[in-house]
Design an enzyme around this catalytic site. Structure first.
Site, PDB file in Angstrom:
ATOM      1  N   TYR A 121     -11.816   5.896  13.321  1.00 38.27           N
ATOM      2  CA  TYR A 121     -10.738   6.247  12.394  1.00 38.27           C
ATOM      3  C   TYR A 121     -10.527   7.759  12.375  1.00 38.27           C
ATOM      4  O   TYR A 121      -9.401   8.249  12.476  1.00 38.27           O
ATOM      5  CB  TYR A 121     -11.085   5.730  10.996  1.00 38.27           C
ATOM      6  CG  TYR A 121     -10.001   5.968   9.958  1.00 38.27           C
ATOM      7  CD1 TYR A 121      -8.926   5.103   9.842  1.00 38.27           C
ATOM      8  CD2 TYR A 121     -10.071   7.066   9.108  1.00 38.27           C
ATOM      9  CE1 TYR A 121      -7.932   5.330   8.890  1.00 38.27           C
ATOM     10  CE2 TYR A 121      -9.085   7.298   8.161  1.00 38.27           C
ATOM     11  CZ  TYR A 121      -8.022   6.425   8.045  1.00 38.27           C
ATOM     12  OH  TYR A 121      -7.038   6.644   7.109  1.00 38.27           O
ATOM     13  N   GLY A 178       0.803  -1.228   0.000  1.00 35.90           N
ATOM     14  CA  GLY A 178       0.000   0.000   0.000  1.00 35.90           C
ATOM     15  C   GLY A 178       0.832   1.272   0.000  1.00 35.90           C
ATOM     16  O   GLY A 178       1.914   1.337  -0.586  1.00 35.90           O
TER      17      GLY A 178
HETATM   18  N1  LIG Z   1      -5.773   4.540   1.216  1.00 38.66           N
HETATM   19  C1  LIG Z   1      -6.304   5.704   1.542  1.00 38.66           C
HETATM   20  O1  LIG Z   1      -7.201   6.220   0.871  1.00 38.66           O
HETATM   21  C2  LIG Z   1      -5.783   6.452   2.748  1.00 38.66           C
HETATM   22  C3  LIG Z   1      -6.205   7.767   2.944  1.00 38.66           C
HETATM   23  C4  LIG Z   1      -5.720   8.478   4.045  1.00 38.66           C
HETATM   24  C5  LIG Z   1      -4.840   7.885   4.917  1.00 38.66           C
HETATM   25  N2  LIG Z   1      -4.460   6.605   4.714  1.00 38.66           N
HETATM   26  C6  LIG Z   1      -3.523   6.020   5.681  1.00 38.66           C
HETATM   27  O2  LIG Z   1      -2.387   5.532   5.003  1.00 38.66           O
HETATM   28  C7  LIG Z   1      -1.820   4.461   5.748  1.00 38.66           C
HETATM   29  C8  LIG Z   1      -1.626   3.262   4.830  1.00 38.66           C
HETATM   30  O3  LIG Z   1      -2.906   2.858   4.360  1.00 38.66           O
HETATM   31  P1  LIG Z   1      -3.120   1.919   3.080  1.00 38.66           P
HETATM   32  O4  LIG Z   1      -4.302   2.431   2.387  1.00 38.66           O
HETATM   33  O5  LIG Z   1      -1.844   1.748   2.351  1.00 38.66           O
HETATM   34  O6  LIG Z   1      -3.571   0.570   3.829  1.00 38.66           O
HETATM   35  P2  LIG Z   1      -3.036  -0.918   3.700  1.00 38.66           P
HETATM   36  O7  LIG Z   1      -3.989  -1.747   4.485  1.00 38.66           O
HETATM   37  O8  LIG Z   1      -2.809  -1.269   2.261  1.00 38.66           O
HETATM   38  O9  LIG Z   1      -1.622  -0.863   4.445  1.00 38.66           O
HETATM   39  C9  LIG Z   1      -1.533  -0.739   5.838  1.00 38.66           C
HETATM   40  C10 LIG Z   1      -0.387  -1.626   6.320  1.00 38.66           C
HETATM   41  O10 LIG Z   1      -0.275  -1.442   7.747  1.00 38.66           O
HETATM   42  C11 LIG Z   1      -0.003  -2.726   8.307  1.00 38.66           C
HETATM   43  N3  LIG Z   1      -0.393  -2.762   9.714  1.00 38.66           N
HETATM   44  C12 LIG Z   1      -1.653  -2.819  10.226  1.00 38.66           C
HETATM   45  N4  LIG Z   1      -1.595  -2.901  11.567  1.00 38.66           N
HETATM   46  C13 LIG Z   1      -0.271  -2.905  11.910  1.00 38.66           C
HETATM   47  C14 LIG Z   1       0.417  -2.979  13.142  1.00 38.66           C
HETATM   48  N5  LIG Z   1      -0.233  -3.088  14.318  1.00 38.66           N
HETATM   49  N6  LIG Z   1       1.776  -2.927  13.140  1.00 38.66           N
HETATM   50  C15 LIG Z   1       2.451  -2.846  11.963  1.00 38.66           C
HETATM   51  N7  LIG Z   1       1.838  -2.795  10.754  1.00 38.66           N
HETATM   52  C16 LIG Z   1       0.494  -2.817  10.745  1.00 38.66           C
HETATM   53  C17 LIG Z   1      -0.810  -3.688   7.447  1.00 38.66           C
HETATM   54  O11 LIG Z   1      -0.352  -5.025   7.589  1.00 38.66           O
HETATM   55  C18 LIG Z   1      -0.601  -3.115   6.060  1.00 38.66           C
HETATM   56  O12 LIG Z   1       0.543  -3.666   5.425  1.00 38.66           O
HETATM   57  C19 LIG Z   1      -2.783   4.202   6.908  1.00 38.66           C
HETATM   58  O13 LIG Z   1      -2.310   4.869   8.053  1.00 38.66           O
HETATM   59  C20 LIG Z   1      -4.073   4.830   6.441  1.00 38.66           C
HETATM   60  O14 LIG Z   1      -4.898   5.230   7.509  1.00 38.66           O
HETATM   61  C21 LIG Z   1      -4.906   5.868   3.657  1.00 38.66           C
END
Ligand SMILES: NC(=O)c1ccc[n+]([C@@H]2O[C@H](COP(=O)([O-])OP(=O)(O)OC[C@H]3O[C@@H](n4cnc5c(N)ncnc54)[C@H](O)[C@@H]3O)[C@@H](O)[C@H]2O)c1
Length: 255
Positions: free
Chosen positions: A159, A18
């Protein structure tokens, strides 16, 4: 412009996939050695592939950002194997959707624990490591536009609250550590097409289209849209940027 990153050691939580993996790749392209920390089983493979693709040293560690007892040792291992870290990107995060009145307390606590407490604990372990070695560093927390807008139609109070906490944590740590050589900032993405959101949109195309329709830029964010911002905030190019949470959302929060 970002030459200072060449040879630095960066730690990226949630780096197995991600947005975390994309930002890790951007730092590796700038010649950082990169440690990926993640609870996901794919973290080792992601680190190996990244190292091969970019020709930099990488390390994939199975690590849980909520496990305060283990994090000092994790940073010790990064230091032993790659060198003293000077960049930290906190991308580990989870979302949980539930009507607020029905949300089990355990689900609320999990979101706060990973997104907010986990970010704090990882910043703390990084700072202990860097300050003890009289090093310097830059932290980039991954917040969200959900820190200050309420997304619709999904219900995600935990969240949103967790990300608001990340923003205020960012400001607090920034003030506390800036004189000691650690800058702290955040990025606040809007809707981005990570693995997680792509899967959701495939299953719920109408919601995905509803999100897209509200974005003035006319599209959702691609993970690569984050690359320039994270490199800028990690590097000395942003040396006077302190405690900011930089929104990157295609204009979503403007209208
Ligand atoms: N995708 C979006 O639209 C979006 C928008 C705003 C913010 N975000 C933020 O970006 C970040 C990444 O999100 P993403 O969309 O790539 O999600 P994703 O689920 O693809 O990646 C998140 C990663 O975090 C890991 N993770 C979860 N719990 C964990 C823990 N306790 N310890 C270590 N690793 C852990 C997961 O295994 C995963 O690999 C997050 O903080 C999310 O809130 C995402």
């Amino acid at each position: 412009m970002f030459e200072d990153l060449d040879g630095k050691v960066a730690v990226v939580t949630g780096g197995a996939r991600g947005l975390g993996l994309e930002m890790a790749d951007a730092l590796a392209e700038m010649r950082c050695a990169v440690a990926l920390l993640d609870v996901g089983d794919g973290v080792g493979a992601s680190a190996d592939e990244l190292g091969e693709r970019r020709g930099v040293r990488t390390l994939g560690l199975h690590a849980d950002v909520t496990d305060d007892a283990a994090l000092d040792a994790v940073f010790g291992r990064v230091t032993d194997e790659l060198g003293l870290p000077s960049v930290l990107v906190n991308a580990a995060g989870v979302a949980a959707w539930s009507e607020a009145e029905a949300m089990p307390a355990a689900d609320w606590r999990r979101v706060i624990d990973i997104n907010l407490t986990g970010t704090f604990l990882t910043c703390q372990a990084f700072a202990r490591t860097v300050l003890a070695a009289e090093g310097a560093g830059s932290i980039v927390n991954v917040s969200s536009m959900s820190a200050f807008v309420v997304n619709v139609p999904q219900r995600q109070a935990a969240y949103n609250a967790s990300k608001a906490g990340v923003d205020q944590l960012t400001r607090s740590l920034a003030v506390e550590w800036v004189e000691r050589g650690i800058r702290v900032n955040a990025v606040s993405p809007g809707y981005f097409l990570s693995e997680m959101t792509r899967q959701f949109i495939d299953a719920n195309p109408e919601t995905g289209e509803g999100w897209r329709a509200r974005v003035p830029a006319g599209r959702l964010g691609e993970p690569r849209d984050l690359r320039g911002l994270v490199v800028f905030l990690a590097s000395d190019a942003s040396r006077y940027v302190v405690g900011e949470s930089v929104v990157i959302d295609g204009g979503y929060t403007l209208v």
